[in-house]
Scaffold this motif. Sequence first.
Motif, PDB file in Angstrom:
ATOM      1  N   VAL A  54     -19.102  45.441 -14.963  1.00 40.22           N
ATOM      2  CA  VAL A  54     -20.474  45.849 -15.243  1.00 40.22           C
ATOM      3  C   VAL A  54     -21.292  45.782 -13.959  1.00 40.22           C
ATOM      4  O   VAL A  54     -21.424  44.703 -13.366  1.00 40.22           O
ATOM      5  N   PRO A  55     -21.859  46.897 -13.472  1.00 40.49           N
ATOM      6  CA  PRO A  55     -22.713  46.849 -12.281  1.00 40.49           C
ATOM      7  C   PRO A  55     -23.960  45.998 -12.542  1.00 40.49           C
ATOM      8  O   PRO A  55     -24.669  46.226 -13.524  1.00 40.49           O
ATOM      9  N   VAL A  56     -24.216  45.024 -11.662  1.00 39.65           N
ATOM     10  CA  VAL A  56     -25.422  44.203 -11.794  1.00 39.65           C
ATOM     11  C   VAL A  56     -26.408  44.467 -10.669  1.00 39.65           C
ATOM     12  O   VAL A  56     -27.578  44.119 -10.766  1.00 39.65           O
ATOM     13  N   ALA A  57     -25.940  45.096  -9.572  1.00 35.45           N
ATOM     14  CA  ALA A  57     -26.823  45.482  -8.472  1.00 35.45           C
ATOM     15  C   ALA A  57     -26.138  46.606  -7.707  1.00 35.45           C
ATOM     16  O   ALA A  57     -24.933  46.560  -7.471  1.00 35.45           O
ATOM     17  N   VAL A  58     -26.917  47.616  -7.316  1.00 37.93           N
ATOM     18  CA  VAL A  58     -26.367  48.732  -6.550  1.00 37.93           C
ATOM     19  C   VAL A  58     -27.374  49.148  -5.481  1.00 37.93           C
ATOM     20  O   VAL A  58     -28.586  48.972  -5.647  1.00 37.93           O
ATOM     21  N   LEU A  59     -26.850  49.711  -4.397  1.00 35.81           N
ATOM     22  CA  LEU A  59     -27.656  50.355  -3.364  1.00 35.81           C
ATOM     23  C   LEU A  59     -26.989  51.676  -3.031  1.00 35.81           C
ATOM     24  O   LEU A  59     -25.772  51.730  -2.839  1.00 35.81           O
ATOM     25  N   GLY A  60     -27.786  52.745  -2.950  1.00 37.10           N
ATOM     26  CA  GLY A  60     -27.234  54.030  -2.560  1.00 37.10           C
ATOM     27  C   GLY A  60     -26.616  54.816  -3.695  1.00 37.10           C
ATOM     28  O   GLY A  60     -26.098  55.920  -3.462  1.00 37.10           O
ATOM     29  N   PHE A  61     -26.648  54.283  -4.906  1.00 35.80           N
ATOM     30  CA  PHE A  61     -26.122  54.991  -6.062  1.00 35.80           C
ATOM     31  C   PHE A  61     -27.272  55.534  -6.910  1.00 35.80           C
ATOM     32  O   PHE A  61     -28.400  55.024  -6.849  1.00 35.80           O
ATOM     33  N   SER A  62     -26.979  56.531  -7.736  1.00 30.10           N
ATOM     34  CA  SER A  62     -27.989  57.040  -8.659  1.00 30.10           C
ATOM     35  C   SER A  62     -28.329  55.957  -9.683  1.00 30.10           C
ATOM     36  O   SER A  62     -27.493  55.107 -10.004  1.00 30.10           O
ATOM     37  N   PRO A  63     -29.563  55.956 -10.205  1.00 27.44           N
ATOM     38  CA  PRO A  63     -30.000  54.873 -11.102  1.00 27.44           C
ATOM     39  C   PRO A  63     -29.131  54.709 -12.343  1.00 27.44           C
ATOM     40  O   PRO A  63     -29.013  53.604 -12.869  1.00 27.44           O
ATOM     41  N   ASP A  64     -28.520  55.802 -12.818  1.00 27.16           N
ATOM     42  CA  ASP A  64     -27.730  55.693 -14.041  1.00 27.16           C
ATOM     43  C   ASP A  64     -26.465  54.872 -13.848  1.00 27.16           C
ATOM     44  O   ASP A  64     -25.806  54.496 -14.819  1.00 27.16           O
ATOM     45  N   THR A  65     -26.110  54.561 -12.589  1.00 23.93           N
ATOM     46  CA  THR A  65     -24.908  53.763 -12.328  1.00 23.93           C
ATOM     47  C   THR A  65     -24.998  52.398 -13.007  1.00 23.93           C
ATOM     48  O   THR A  65     -23.996  51.859 -13.490  1.00 23.93           O
ATOM     49  N   LEU A  66     -26.200  51.827 -13.066  1.00 28.00           N
ATOM     50  CA  LEU A  66     -26.360  50.503 -13.671  1.00 28.00           C
ATOM     51  C   LEU A  66     -26.067  50.524 -15.170  1.00 28.00           C
ATOM     52  O   LEU A  66     -25.801  49.476 -15.757  1.00 28.00           O
ATOM     53  N   GLY A  67     -26.109  51.681 -15.785  1.00 26.10           N
ATOM     54  CA  GLY A  67     -25.803  51.767 -17.207  1.00 26.10           C
ATOM     55  C   GLY A  67     -24.330  51.976 -17.503  1.00 26.10           C
ATOM     56  O   GLY A  67     -23.928  51.949 -18.663  1.00 26.10           O
ATOM     57  N   ARG A  68     -23.526  52.169 -16.486  1.00 26.95           N
ATOM     58  CA  ARG A  68     -22.102  52.461 -16.708  1.00 26.95           C
ATOM     59  C   ARG A  68     -21.301  51.176 -16.893  1.00 26.95           C
ATOM     60  O   ARG A  68     -21.685  50.115 -16.400  1.00 26.95           O
ATOM     61  N   ARG A  69     -20.184  51.315 -17.601  1.00 26.27           N
ATOM     62  CA  ARG A  69     -19.265  50.205 -17.828  1.00 26.27           C
ATOM     63  C   ARG A  69     -17.871  50.712 -17.477  1.00 26.27           C
ATOM     64  O   ARG A  69     -17.381  51.658 -18.082  1.00 26.27           O
ATOM     65  N   PHE A  70     -17.241  50.087 -16.490  1.00 26.72           N
ATOM     66  CA  PHE A  70     -15.958  50.548 -15.994  1.00 26.72           C
ATOM     67  C   PHE A  70     -14.840  49.688 -16.584  1.00 26.72           C
ATOM     68  O   PHE A  70     -14.735  48.493 -16.279  1.00 26.72           O
ATOM     69  N   ARG A  71     -14.034  50.291 -17.436  1.00 27.15           N
ATOM     70  CA  ARG A  71     -12.893  49.587 -18.015  1.00 27.15           C
ATOM     71  C   ARG A  71     -11.800  49.478 -16.962  1.00 27.15           C
ATOM     72  O   ARG A  71     -11.366  50.470 -16.393  1.00 27.15           O
ATOM     73  N   VAL A  72     -11.375  48.240 -16.677  1.00 27.03           N
ATOM     74  CA  VAL A  72     -10.439  48.000 -15.581  1.00 27.03           C
ATOM     75  C   VAL A  72      -9.166  48.823 -15.759  1.00 27.03           C
ATOM     76  O   VAL A  72      -8.637  49.403 -14.807  1.00 27.03           O
ATOM     77  N   ALA A  73      -8.669  48.904 -16.993  1.00 23.70           N
ATOM     78  CA  ALA A  73      -7.422  49.629 -17.242  1.00 23.70           C
ATOM     79  C   ALA A  73      -7.544  51.115 -16.931  1.00 23.70           C
ATOM     80  O   ALA A  73      -6.540  51.779 -16.660  1.00 23.70           O
ATOM     81  N   ASP A  74      -8.787  51.659 -16.949  1.00 24.19           N
ATOM     82  CA  ASP A  74      -8.993  53.084 -16.681  1.00 24.19           C
ATOM     83  C   ASP A  74      -9.349  53.366 -15.232  1.00 24.19           C
ATOM     84  O   ASP A  74      -9.525  54.532 -14.851  1.00 24.19           O
ATOM     85  N   GLN A  75      -9.503  52.330 -14.414  1.00 24.83           N
ATOM     86  CA  GLN A  75      -9.941  52.494 -13.034  1.00 24.83           C
ATOM     87  C   GLN A  75      -8.942  51.821 -12.098  1.00 24.83           C
ATOM     88  O   GLN A  75      -9.082  50.644 -11.738  1.00 24.83           O
ATOM     89  N   PRO A  76      -7.902  52.539 -11.651  1.00 27.40           N
ATOM     90  CA  PRO A  76      -6.848  51.918 -10.837  1.00 27.40           C
ATOM     91  C   PRO A  76      -7.347  51.345  -9.522  1.00 27.40           C
ATOM     92  O   PRO A  76      -6.806  50.351  -9.040  1.00 27.40           O
ATOM     93  N   ARG A  77      -8.378  51.944  -8.930  1.00 23.93           N
ATOM     94  CA  ARG A  77      -8.888  51.384  -7.668  1.00 23.93           C
ATOM     95  C   ARG A  77      -9.519  50.009  -7.906  1.00 23.93           C
ATOM     96  O   ARG A  77      -9.249  49.056  -7.166  1.00 23.93           O
ATOM     97  N   LEU A  78     -10.358  49.929  -8.917  1.00 16.59           N
ATOM     98  CA  LEU A  78     -10.998  48.644  -9.204  1.00 16.59           C
ATOM     99  C   LEU A  78      -9.960  47.609  -9.623  1.00 16.59           C
ATOM    100  O   LEU A  78     -10.071  46.430  -9.271  1.00 16.59           O
TER     101      LEU A  78
END
Length: 529
Positions: A54-78
């Motif tokens: 879950v993004p808790v702080a971002v710089l340089g990203f669009s504001p909607d990034t804070l609303g995203r939830r990245f499932r680890v199993a779906d994101q091989p880089r993360l």
Amino acid sequence: MNPSPLLTALLPLLDDLSRDLPQAEHYRRLLLALRSCLPCDALALLRLEGDLLVPVAVLGFSPDTLGRRFRVADQPRLAQILANQGATRFAADCDLPDPYDGLVESTPGRLQVHDCLGCPLYIDDRPWGLLTLDSLDPARFGQIDLPTLEAFTRLAAATVKACERMDRLAKQAATDRRLAETWRQVAHGTPTRELIGASEAHRRLLQEIELVAKSHLTVLITGETGVGKELVAQALHQQSDRRHKPMISLNCAALPESLVESELFGHVRGAFSGATGARGGKFELADGGTLFLDEVGELPLTVQAKLLRVLQNGQLQRLGSDQQRHVDVRIIAATNRDLAEEVRAGRFRADLYHRLGAYPLHVPALRDRGQDVLLLAGYFLEQGRIRMQVPTLGLSRAARDAMLAYDWPGNVRELEHLINRALLRARAKDASPSPRQLCAADLDLAANTSQTIVGEPAPPGPGSAHGGLRHAVDEYQRQLIESMLAHHEGNLSATARALRIDRGNLHRLTRRLGLATPARPPHQRRRSG
């Protein structure tokens, strides 16, 4: 001797650890310091919550990034960053999908992330989350000092730990942690959507949920269609002392009048045609837990009287039975109607209204929540992207401006449907794996605001806008509603259907515009039984 850039960045952060700053500000300063040492286009601090990042702080990203939830199993880089102890850099030609493609704020035509770095954060030898750095320049991190990043990551972990310890002393932080668990569960452990938002109106709602959740009071949740009243009810149940018991839901508007009583109170064999066996109702299923009555304003008057008796003494009778049964149930009700007006019109019992409204809880409309619309859009974009198997999609600045300017009559539900339609269009329009941004035309908000209705008055001309855009829009709405009410002989429900809006919303709109709603003819009034 001049201090090193790393030391120059670290000293203010060390000072910040002893300062009483909001958690978000601590994290923002952390990212600013990291960018001063290791120049890049975008940074993110992500917290690991179960299988989600879950993004808790971002710089340089669009504001909607804070609303995203990245499932680890779906994101091989993360997942790869989490699996490594130290820093991980991905080559510019790495074929693993990047979760941030299309989300970095940049000029049109430069959307895809090219150079990526990440490092896990550990607190007390447990993975807490990630720090990620991204650049649109594929050679940006070629000469970067990875030990410097790892050292900074350790400082970040210390900052996070200090922030969390300070926040444990604050009542609001404890509330947020309880809600973080609540939002991911409903009865029986079924996952649910989060109550996402950062606006003042949303924060007040969360405070009220915490205040009343552990009490015994009946709660009446009000708000327009699509604001998320059911999610609020789930949060109330999960924070209550009844959370280990079931939460049973009943949509009072979805059942014919002849079946509502049986659904609520149950029936015995032979109670009516088709009752081939005895059956418990929703009250008995919810015994010890919570019963959520959605659209409670649709209950027939005869059923309202029986519901009131159960609320008063906890005793009920199955349909067709003389036997009294005792239940211990907390009622949470929801409606998009103005129940006070329904009481005055004789369509809802005053005593039941006051019993249900022991604690009224209003859910704000999406248009009153400011930039929460962008956080929710990011959340729906990420969920839909995974479900529909489309590349990462960002929101252009024009799209964000259009969303912020739109009135959202259908609230969060309308936003979700709009995002899903945009994802479908994007998938049909461009099957390439390259990321892109959704523009204002992709959202098609204009189509949502221009429903064509036969017999509608002409739009007001330029001279009618002397009071501003809002005045012109109000005047147009006033003329349209007056025309349609007259056409349907004052029938509010028929007028609402013709205008394709909810009846409760139409009733509130007529009051705001100062329109008198004609009394319903006697033959149109609901019988009181």
